[in-house]
Design a protein around this motif. Structure first.
Motif, PDB file in Angstrom:
ATOM      1  N   UNK A  14       0.822  -1.344   0.093  1.00  0.00           N
ATOM      2  CA  UNK A  14      -0.015  -0.108  -0.021  1.00  0.00           C
ATOM      3  C   UNK A  14       0.841   1.285  -0.269  1.00  0.00           C
ATOM      4  N   UNK A  15       1.803   1.100   0.698  1.00  0.00           N
ATOM      5  CA  UNK A  15       2.843   2.379   0.934  1.00  0.00           C
ATOM      6  C   UNK A  15       3.466   2.556  -0.456  1.00  0.00           C
ATOM      7  N   UNK A  16       3.994   1.383  -0.860  1.00  0.00           N
ATOM      8  CA  UNK A  16       4.626   1.658  -2.154  1.00  0.00           C
ATOM      9  C   UNK A  16       3.932   2.067  -3.384  1.00  0.00           C
ATOM     10  N   UNK A  17       2.761   1.415  -3.483  1.00  0.00           N
ATOM     11  CA  UNK A  17       1.952   2.020  -4.648  1.00  0.00           C
ATOM     12  C   UNK A  17       1.366   3.464  -4.164  1.00  0.00           C
ATOM     13  N   UNK A  40      -6.449  -0.400  -7.731  1.00  0.00           N
ATOM     14  CA  UNK A  40      -5.479  -1.042  -6.885  1.00  0.00           C
ATOM     15  C   UNK A  40      -5.396  -0.482  -5.398  1.00  0.00           C
ATOM     16  N   UNK A  41      -5.625   0.989  -5.429  1.00  0.00           N
ATOM     17  CA  UNK A  41      -5.749   1.330  -4.101  1.00  0.00           C
ATOM     18  C   UNK A  41      -6.843   0.927  -3.312  1.00  0.00           C
ATOM     19  N   UNK A  46      -9.133  -2.307   1.168  1.00  0.00           N
ATOM     20  CA  UNK A  46     -10.184  -3.321   1.558  1.00  0.00           C
ATOM     21  C   UNK A  46      -9.342  -4.580   2.335  1.00  0.00           C
ATOM     22  N   UNK A  47      -8.326  -4.879   1.777  1.00  0.00           N
ATOM     23  CA  UNK A  47      -7.617  -6.010   2.283  1.00  0.00           C
ATOM     24  C   UNK A  47      -7.036  -5.543   3.731  1.00  0.00           C
ATOM     25  N   UNK A  48      -6.320  -4.419   3.922  1.00  0.00           N
ATOM     26  CA  UNK A  48      -5.943  -3.746   5.156  1.00  0.00           C
ATOM     27  C   UNK A  48      -6.967  -3.882   6.104  1.00  0.00           C
ATOM     28  N   UNK A 196       5.913  -3.439  -9.391  1.00  0.00           N
ATOM     29  CA  UNK A 196       6.058  -2.757  -8.143  1.00  0.00           C
ATOM     30  C   UNK A 196       5.545  -3.711  -7.040  1.00  0.00           C
ATOM     31  N   UNK A 197       4.497  -4.410  -7.142  1.00  0.00           N
ATOM     32  CA  UNK A 197       3.931  -5.316  -6.073  1.00  0.00           C
ATOM     33  C   UNK A 197       4.939  -6.598  -6.108  1.00  0.00           C
TER      34      UNK A 197
END
Length: 208
Positions: A14-17, A40-41, A46-48, A196-197
């Motif tokens: 999340x931070x990288x994106x 993507x964000x 939602x996952x977090x 990136x992921x």
């Protein structure tokens, strides 16, 4: 791989994106409809947010819950693809925690399911230009007993190389396909976010 690992990676990714969001948004505005980065964000958020709900669940149940949340929360093709990825991973996960080889198997299964769902392959200027070669390398690492860290460094390199190759491709899928030659000269935003992921996860595993 464990539920705690999934949650921790979602937070790091999340931070990288977020740090690269403006770049990815510009890429998508050049050849798409500009909503890729927001999807993507949204998916990562939602996952977090599921952390308290899934942290004590078996891995397969947690993955299924993530899949359902992503499917309902994002919608459209992105939701379908990411939801399919997590659903396929859940089907191949039957342990509380899985080792590296099993984790590779789950990711390969997820990518194959995305490929089938999206009917996309290498060379079509999509995220699959990164994900398919990465899955092939993971399969090689798993089956040929390659050193984990060395193999993941090669995965990082492959993901970057394949992402960059999308710049000069013609798009045959999605909104970019309507641009024809005008899509050339622009990196695919899905390939960039996927790269990136992948880089983030690989570095986390290498540094464990």
């Amino acid at each position: 791989m464990s539920v705690n690992f999934l949650i921790s990676q979602a937070k790091i990714i999340q931070k990288v994106i977020d740090a690269n969001a403006s770049e990815i948004e510009k890429l998508d505005q050049n050849i798409g409809d500009g909503d890729h980065i927001f999807n993507v964000q949204r998916g990562l958020k939602l996952v977090v947010e599921l952390e308290s709900t899934i942290k004590d669940l078996p891995l397969s149940k947690a993955l299924n819950m993530i899949a359902m949340k992503v499917l309902s929360g994002i919608g459209g093709s992105s939701g379908a693809l990411f939801g399919t990825f997590f659903m396929s991973m859940a089907k191949t996960s039957n342990l509380e925690e899985v080792n590296f080889s099993k984790a590779c198997e789950m990711i390969i299964s997820g990518i194959n399911a995305m490929k089938d769902r999206g009917k996309a392959d290498v060379g079509e200027k999509t995220m699959m230009d990164v994900l398919i070669p990465v899955s092939q390398k993971l399969n090689e690492i798993k089956n040929e007993n390659i050193d984990k860290n060395q193999g993941l460094k090669e995965v990082i390199k492959i993901a970057e190389e394949r992402m960059l190759l999308t710049k000069d491709m013609l798009a045959t899928k999605g909104r970019a396909s309507f641009l024809g030659e005008r899509a050339k000269g622009h990196i695919d935003p899905g390939a960039r976010s996927s790269q990136l992921i992948i880089e983030t996860i690989c570095k986390s595993v290498i540094n464990e």
